[in-house]
Design a protein around this motif. Sequence first.
Motif, PDB file in Angstrom:
ATOM      1  N   ALA A 183      46.693  27.646  30.994  1.00 61.68           N
ATOM      2  CA  ALA A 183      46.398  28.298  29.717  1.00 61.68           C
ATOM      3  C   ALA A 183      46.732  29.778  29.796  1.00 61.68           C
ATOM      4  N   ALA A 184      46.444  30.377  30.954  1.00 63.18           N
ATOM      5  CA  ALA A 184      46.724  31.796  31.160  1.00 63.18           C
ATOM      6  C   ALA A 184      48.217  32.053  31.374  1.00 63.18           C
ATOM      7  N   LYS A 185      48.855  31.190  32.139  1.00 64.48           N
ATOM      8  CA  LYS A 185      50.263  31.386  32.475  1.00 64.48           C
ATOM      9  C   LYS A 185      51.178  31.145  31.270  1.00 64.48           C
ATOM     10  N   LEU A 186      50.961  30.017  30.587  1.00 63.58           N
ATOM     11  CA  LEU A 186      51.856  29.622  29.506  1.00 63.58           C
ATOM     12  C   LEU A 186      51.372  30.084  28.144  1.00 63.58           C
ATOM     13  N   GLN A 187      50.119  30.579  28.096  1.00 64.41           N
ATOM     14  CA  GLN A 187      49.498  30.975  26.835  1.00 64.41           C
ATOM     15  C   GLN A 187      49.432  29.788  25.865  1.00 64.41           C
ATOM     16  N   PHE A 188      49.028  28.637  26.445  1.00 61.90           N
ATOM     17  CA  PHE A 188      48.816  27.409  25.682  1.00 61.90           C
ATOM     18  C   PHE A 188      47.322  27.242  25.433  1.00 61.90           C
ATOM     19  N   THR A 189      46.996  26.393  24.458  1.00 63.87           N
ATOM     20  CA  THR A 189      45.598  26.028  24.240  1.00 63.87           C
ATOM     21  C   THR A 189      45.290  24.762  25.034  1.00 63.87           C
ATOM     22  N   VAL A 190      44.025  24.578  25.371  1.00 59.04           N
ATOM     23  CA  VAL A 190      43.604  23.402  26.127  1.00 59.04           C
ATOM     24  C   VAL A 190      42.945  22.421  25.167  1.00 59.04           C
ATOM     25  N   ASP A 191      43.355  21.175  25.238  1.00 62.56           N
ATOM     26  CA  ASP A 191      42.812  20.142  24.357  1.00 62.56           C
ATOM     27  C   ASP A 191      41.290  20.058  24.506  1.00 62.56           C
ATOM     28  N   GLU A 192      40.601  19.814  23.386  1.00 62.82           N
ATOM     29  CA  GLU A 192      39.136  19.787  23.399  1.00 62.82           C
ATOM     30  C   GLU A 192      38.583  18.733  24.348  1.00 62.82           C
ATOM     31  N   SER A 193      39.276  17.603  24.464  1.00 66.15           N
ATOM     32  CA  SER A 193      38.793  16.556  25.381  1.00 66.15           C
ATOM     33  C   SER A 193      38.853  17.031  26.828  1.00 66.15           C
ATOM     34  N   VAL A 194      39.841  17.859  27.136  1.00 66.80           N
ATOM     35  CA  VAL A 194      39.970  18.421  28.478  1.00 66.80           C
ATOM     36  C   VAL A 194      38.867  19.450  28.724  1.00 66.80           C
ATOM     37  N   ILE A 195      38.606  20.296  27.736  1.00 64.46           N
ATOM     38  CA  ILE A 195      37.547  21.302  27.865  1.00 64.46           C
ATOM     39  C   ILE A 195      36.190  20.634  28.041  1.00 64.46           C
ATOM     40  N   SER A 196      35.942  19.572  27.286  1.00 61.93           N
ATOM     41  CA  SER A 196      34.672  18.854  27.393  1.00 61.93           C
ATOM     42  C   SER A 196      34.482  18.281  28.794  1.00 61.93           C
ATOM     43  N   ALA A 197      35.543  17.709  29.345  1.00 63.14           N
ATOM     44  CA  ALA A 197      35.457  17.151  30.700  1.00 63.14           C
ATOM     45  C   ALA A 197      35.258  18.258  31.732  1.00 63.14           C
ATOM     46  N   MET A 198      35.866  19.409  31.508  1.00 59.43           N
ATOM     47  CA  MET A 198      35.677  20.537  32.424  1.00 59.43           C
ATOM     48  C   MET A 198      34.215  20.971  32.451  1.00 59.43           C
ATOM     49  N   ARG A 199      33.569  20.982  31.290  1.00 62.80           N
ATOM     50  CA  ARG A 199      32.148  21.335  31.248  1.00 62.80           C
ATOM     51  C   ARG A 199      31.302  20.293  31.987  1.00 62.80           C
ATOM     52  N   ASP A 200      31.611  19.025  31.711  1.00 58.30           N
ATOM     53  CA  ASP A 200      30.798  17.946  32.283  1.00 58.30           C
ATOM     54  C   ASP A 200      30.992  17.806  33.786  1.00 58.30           C
ATOM     55  N   MET A 201      32.175  18.149  34.273  1.00 59.52           N
ATOM     56  CA  MET A 201      32.509  17.885  35.672  1.00 59.52           C
ATOM     57  C   MET A 201      32.634  19.158  36.502  1.00 59.52           C
ATOM     58  N   ALA A 202      32.180  20.296  35.970  1.00 60.22           N
ATOM     59  CA  ALA A 202      32.350  21.581  36.675  1.00 60.22           C
ATOM     60  C   ALA A 202      31.821  21.525  38.099  1.00 60.22           C
ATOM     61  N   ALA A 203      30.704  20.840  38.309  1.00 63.00           N
ATOM     62  CA  ALA A 203      30.101  20.779  39.644  1.00 63.00           C
ATOM     63  C   ALA A 203      31.010  20.091  40.653  1.00 63.00           C
ATOM     64  N   ASP A 204      31.947  19.266  40.181  1.00 61.17           N
ATOM     65  CA  ASP A 204      32.862  18.588  41.108  1.00 61.17           C
ATOM     66  C   ASP A 204      33.781  19.572  41.822  1.00 61.17           C
ATOM     67  N   LEU A 205      33.917  20.775  41.268  1.00 61.21           N
ATOM     68  CA  LEU A 205      34.755  21.776  41.923  1.00 61.21           C
ATOM     69  C   LEU A 205      34.200  22.150  43.291  1.00 61.21           C
ATOM     70  N   ASP A 206      32.920  21.896  43.502  1.00 59.89           N
ATOM     71  CA  ASP A 206      32.302  22.218  44.796  1.00 59.89           C
ATOM     72  C   ASP A 206      32.922  21.408  45.927  1.00 59.89           C
ATOM     73  N   ARG A 207      33.632  20.332  45.605  1.00 60.24           N
ATOM     74  CA  ARG A 207      34.254  19.502  46.641  1.00 60.24           C
ATOM     75  C   ARG A 207      35.596  20.059  47.115  1.00 60.24           C
ATOM     76  N   ILE A 208      36.062  21.132  46.481  1.00 57.17           N
ATOM     77  CA  ILE A 208      37.366  21.694  46.809  1.00 57.17           C
ATOM     78  C   ILE A 208      37.197  22.856  47.782  1.00 57.17           C
ATOM     79  N   THR A 209      38.099  22.969  48.721  1.00 55.57           N
ATOM     80  CA  THR A 209      37.999  24.036  49.723  1.00 55.57           C
ATOM     81  C   THR A 209      38.139  25.408  49.070  1.00 55.57           C
ATOM     82  N   ALA A 210      37.514  26.397  49.696  1.00 55.10           N
ATOM     83  CA  ALA A 210      37.575  27.762  49.184  1.00 55.10           C
ATOM     84  C   ALA A 210      39.016  28.267  49.127  1.00 55.10           C
TER      85      ALA A 210
END
Length: 476
Positions: A183-210
């Motif tokens: 979104a930052a690089k291409l200056q595109f908008t993010v689909d609402e379904s994608v944003i909703s999943a990002m909110r719901d699954m934010a805690a899953d980011l904890d599984r990714i290495t620093a």
Amino acid sequence: MSLLNDAQQNAVAELLRVSPVADELGRRFGAAGHELHLVGGSVRDALLGRLGDDLDFCTDARPEQTLTLVHGWADAIWETGREFGTIGIQKNGLRIEITTFRAESYDGVTRNPVVSYGTSLLDDLSRRDFTINAMAVSLPGHEFTDPFGGVQDLAAKVIRTPATPQASFGDDPLRMLRAARFAAKLQFTVDESVISAMRDMAADLDRITAERIRDEFTKLICSADPLAGLRLLVDTGLADRFLPELSGLKLEIDEHAQHKDVYEHTLIVVTNAMRLEGDDSPDFVLRMAALMHDVGKPATKAVGRDSRVSFHHHEVVGARLTKQRMKAMKYPKDVTSDVVGLVALHLRFYGYGRGEWTDSAVRRYVTDAGPLLSRLHKLTRSDVTTRNRRKASALAADYDALEDRIARIEAEEDLAKVRPDLDGNAIMELLGVPPGPIVGQAWRYLKELRLDRGPLDHDEAETELLKWAREQGHIS
């Protein structure tokens, strides 16, 4: 699958025209009975007219077969990604990565992907992060494959996932951060379904290495429109998982003790800093310092009896928080040190306009900033976000005056190399002492004297050193 219209056909033809290596490579794989497809960002960027020197391909050939096919043809070969199915090569100035059809995913527990090879192009494209990255051009036949509407999404400037966002982010939670980055690089908008999943699954980011989070976040900060990505990180709660200080800037403002919106102020400072970068490549250190310069405010907020809000010493607290956060994100020590230094120094200028600065203060400002001085100039100017034009003009004039004063003193003295007027050998000879702590103390005293008074002639420096040594009891 969909066919390209004439304009899109021309874009792909242009891609292959400027990269004849692609057809040649496709023929080598085809002769050996293997498929080869240009994929992902290479196809997307070609359609956007932004093709660079990096090309991505996928194939049904296994890594060892790919190595056999490119051996003797490629100018250089590297195998650092072999365990993930990727072989890198260089040919005619192009950097090429060839990856076996993939079907990687996360097991929901560990921080690394479980890699297994796929069996078809369609399966490979279905596992990719976004539709705009799930298009392919087959070689050498030039057939275009777009099973998930990537061309339409590219035209609409929207970011969607090939599968459901939940399935895509379940495969790799880092893709949530990548959505913000694109979104930052291409200056595109993010689909609402994608944003909703990002909110719901934010805690899953904890599984990714620093390290993976750090690399993705760095790309976001250095993109064309980092504010769009930063807002998305905060609004979805992703920032809370790895950079909670950013969300923490949203301080509550009440009607009796008002202060400027620190969060919005920070985003404006980032924008201002970007404008001052010039034509050079994005300056991560400057942008990160702009982002973190006020993170000490939440912890230092105080309301006085007159209802005025203060943030005393927030630059000190902010520098400490910045160091802790960048260390947790595994940034290199030198990069962290530079950002922390700028955060610590960003308030030093204030007070100059009141005529309180002596030449000594200017020397210390330059010396303390060291090689960060140019960035400190930009950060300090960027931090002026007042809507009061008169105040903004006065601050700009004050800083112009400071830079002029620095230039004047630098013309008389080499401020970049402020050192004592006597070196260690001269100190030992004059005081009659061997190498040791006394020499270091004397050296630091003379440097402080040099900062206070400017260059001293040799005799004056010796007189001052002897006076100091007697006062300290080092000589009689």
